[in-house]
Design a protein around this motif. Structure first.
Motif, PDB file in Angstrom:
ATOM      1  N   UNK A  99       0.809  -1.233   0.000  1.00 35.69           N
ATOM      2  CA  UNK A  99       0.000   0.000   0.000  1.00 35.69           C
ATOM      3  C   UNK A  99       0.837   1.277   0.000  1.00 35.69           C
ATOM      4  N   UNK A 100       2.066   1.195   0.507  1.00 36.56           N
ATOM      5  CA  UNK A 100       2.932   2.381   0.516  1.00 36.56           C
ATOM      6  C   UNK A 100       3.249   2.853  -0.898  1.00 36.56           C
ATOM      7  N   UNK A 101       3.119   1.965  -1.885  1.00 39.06           N
ATOM      8  CA  UNK A 101       3.379   2.348  -3.269  1.00 39.06           C
ATOM      9  C   UNK A 101       2.168   3.015  -3.927  1.00 39.06           C
ATOM     10  N   UNK A 102       1.063   3.115  -3.182  1.00 42.15           N
ATOM     11  CA  UNK A 102      -0.153   3.714  -3.745  1.00 42.15           C
ATOM     12  C   UNK A 102      -0.617   4.933  -2.965  1.00 42.15           C
ATOM     13  N   UNK A 103      -0.567   4.876  -1.644  1.00 44.75           N
ATOM     14  CA  UNK A 103      -1.081   5.974  -0.816  1.00 44.75           C
ATOM     15  C   UNK A 103      -0.295   7.251  -1.086  1.00 44.75           C
ATOM     16  N   UNK A 104      -1.026   8.329  -1.326  1.00 46.88           N
ATOM     17  CA  UNK A 104      -0.408   9.621  -1.615  1.00 46.88           C
ATOM     18  C   UNK A 104      -0.161   9.866  -3.086  1.00 46.88           C
ATOM     19  N   UNK A 105      -0.361   8.847  -3.915  1.00 48.22           N
ATOM     20  CA  UNK A 105      -0.177   9.019  -5.351  1.00 48.22           C
ATOM     21  C   UNK A 105      -1.511   9.351  -6.008  1.00 48.22           C
ATOM     22  N   UNK A 106      -1.444   9.831  -7.241  1.00 46.71           N
ATOM     23  CA  UNK A 106      -2.616  10.353  -7.937  1.00 46.71           C
ATOM     24  C   UNK A 106      -2.970   9.428  -9.103  1.00 46.71           C
ATOM     25  N   UNK A 107      -4.263   9.167  -9.272  1.00 45.81           N
ATOM     26  CA  UNK A 107      -4.716   8.302 -10.360  1.00 45.81           C
ATOM     27  C   UNK A 107      -4.683   9.037 -11.699  1.00 45.81           C
ATOM     28  N   UNK A 108      -4.122   8.376 -12.699  1.00 42.21           N
ATOM     29  CA  UNK A 108      -4.137   8.930 -14.054  1.00 42.21           C
ATOM     30  C   UNK A 108      -5.470   8.691 -14.755  1.00 42.21           C
ATOM     31  N   UNK A 109      -6.189   7.659 -14.334  1.00 42.16           N
ATOM     32  CA  UNK A 109      -7.457   7.301 -14.965  1.00 42.16           C
ATOM     33  C   UNK A 109      -8.372   6.712 -13.900  1.00 42.16           C
ATOM     34  N   UNK A 110      -9.697   6.680 -14.145  1.00 41.41           N
ATOM     35  CA  UNK A 110     -10.621   6.152 -13.144  1.00 41.41           C
ATOM     36  C   UNK A 110     -10.447   4.647 -12.952  1.00 41.41           C
ATOM     37  N   UNK A 111     -10.797   4.168 -11.763  1.00 40.39           N
ATOM     38  CA  UNK A 111     -10.738   2.735 -11.445  1.00 40.39           C
ATOM     39  C   UNK A 111     -12.072   2.345 -10.819  1.00 40.39           C
ATOM     40  N   UNK A 112     -12.696   1.305 -11.352  1.00 38.89           N
ATOM     41  CA  UNK A 112     -13.973   0.838 -10.809  1.00 38.89           C
ATOM     42  C   UNK A 112     -13.764   0.145  -9.464  1.00 38.89           C
ATOM     43  N   UNK A 113     -14.809   0.087  -8.671  1.00 41.69           N
ATOM     44  CA  UNK A 113     -14.721  -0.622  -7.395  1.00 41.69           C
ATOM     45  C   UNK A 113     -14.295  -2.062  -7.641  1.00 41.69           C
ATOM     46  N   UNK A 114     -13.287  -2.505  -6.885  1.00 46.64           N
ATOM     47  CA  UNK A 114     -12.772  -3.857  -7.038  1.00 46.64           C
ATOM     48  C   UNK A 114     -11.714  -4.004  -8.112  1.00 46.64           C
ATOM     49  N   UNK A 115     -11.488  -2.939  -8.873  1.00 49.62           N
ATOM     50  CA  UNK A 115     -10.467  -2.994  -9.925  1.00 49.62           C
ATOM     51  C   UNK A 115      -9.072  -2.980  -9.324  1.00 49.62           C
ATOM     52  N   UNK A 116      -8.157  -3.798  -9.854  1.00 53.46           N
ATOM     53  CA  UNK A 116      -6.793  -3.811  -9.305  1.00 53.46           C
ATOM     54  C   UNK A 116      -6.080  -2.482  -9.550  1.00 53.46           C
ATOM     55  N   UNK A 117      -5.348  -2.046  -8.551  1.00 52.88           N
ATOM     56  CA  UNK A 117      -4.534  -0.843  -8.685  1.00 52.88           C
ATOM     57  C   UNK A 117      -3.179  -1.241  -9.256  1.00 52.88           C
ATOM     58  N   UNK A 118      -2.753  -0.540 -10.320  1.00 50.34           N
ATOM     59  CA  UNK A 118      -1.523  -0.874 -11.013  1.00 50.34           C
ATOM     60  C   UNK A 118      -0.617   0.348 -11.047  1.00 50.34           C
ATOM     61  N   UNK A 119       0.661   0.093 -11.040  1.00 47.20           N
ATOM     62  CA  UNK A 119       1.628   1.185 -10.944  1.00 47.20           C
ATOM     63  C   UNK A 119       1.522   2.162 -12.110  1.00 47.20           C
ATOM     64  N   UNK A 120       1.176   1.683 -13.320  1.00 47.45           N
ATOM     65  CA  UNK A 120       1.102   2.600 -14.461  1.00 47.45           C
ATOM     66  C   UNK A 120      -0.112   3.522 -14.396  1.00 47.45           C
ATOM     67  N   UNK A 121      -1.053   3.226 -13.486  1.00 48.24           N
ATOM     68  CA  UNK A 121      -2.221   4.091 -13.315  1.00 48.24           C
ATOM     69  C   UNK A 121      -1.946   5.241 -12.358  1.00 48.24           C
ATOM     70  N   UNK A 122      -0.766   5.236 -11.720  1.00 50.25           N
ATOM     71  CA  UNK A 122      -0.483   6.190 -10.654  1.00 50.25           C
ATOM     72  C   UNK A 122       0.664   7.109 -11.022  1.00 50.25           C
TER      73      UNK A 122
END
Length: 230
Positions: free
Chosen positions: A144-167
């Motif tokens: 989670x430290x690789x995601x918290x505080x970062x900004x989404x480049x595109x929308x993500x649906x509920x349950x959608x996996x978070x990927x590094x290229x989206x942040x």
């Protein structure tokens, strides 16, 4: 396979076989065991990893080998349906690809609710999910430290996996924000204040106007200060 049935095989099957030598052929169970030992060593550092060996074509007739070399073929990875390249490097000259299936069960992070582009991720935006990493994109977020505080480049649906290229990194300095510059030289530290001329994320270059004329460049820090040198 009985000797008589071997010669009765169609020509298409004969092409799979190496010429028979006077010496005993390679024991395919030995090859299979070598692949298992290699996978055990390669996957030992990976928690919750398991594998299943595929079958070697039993019609193969390989010369007996004194030393095997095992590695992943180019373009393959240690996950999902893959291959292990087995080469004989002493005693004979042959190579085969042994099929294997590797599963890696792990915890990864998904969106706890629908998330819009431009949203800065907080802990409450993340939910955990269990799954086989071989069935997921290689860039899925595992920490989670690789995601918290970062900004989404595109929308993500509920349950959608978070990927590094989206942040992307979140901005820690805004344009026209008053910031503190830190100068370090030979053990001394001096600070000054100025106005940021551009927004910047952590580690990005920010230009700061000090006074009426002087412009100094430095690197944005997580705390909103600017390292200006050396």
């Amino acid at each position: 396979m009985p000797h008589s049935s071997f010669f009765a095989a169609p020509l298409a099957l004969l092409c799979l076989c190496a010429p028979l030598a006077s010496a005993a052929p390679q024991d395919l169970n030995q090859v299979r065991g070598a692949v298992a030992d290699w996978l055990d060593a390669q996957l030992a550092p990976t928690p919750n990893a398991s594998y299943q060996l595929g079958e070697i074509d039993r019609r193969l007739r390989l010369e007996a080998c004194q030393q095997l070399d095992l590695q992943l073929p180019q373009g393959y990875r240690l996950a999902g349906k893959t291959m292990v390249r087995v080469r004989c490097v002493a005693g004979a000259r042959w190579a085969i690809n042994h099929p294997v299936t590797i599963a890696i069960n792990a915890t990864y992070y998904v969106a706890a609710r629908p998330l819009a582009a431009g949203h800065t991720l907080q802990a409450g935006d993340l939910a955990t999910q269990q799954g086989d990493l071989a069935q997921l994109p290689g860039s899925v977020i595992l920490d989670p430290a690789h995601a918290i505080g970062r900004v989404l480049n595109s929308p993500v649906a509920q349950g959608g996996p978070l990927r590094s290229e989206l942040l992307r990194a979140g901005m820690v300095i805004r344009q026209n924000q008053r910031v503190r510059l830190i100068f370090r030289s030979e053990g001394l530290e001096v600070s000054n204040e100025g106005i940021a001329l551009n927004a910047a994320a952590v580690g990005e270059t920010v230009r700061v106007r000090v006074g009426n004329q002087q412009i100094i460049s430095g690197l944005a820090r997580q705390d909103g200060m600017v390292d200006a040198g050396p």
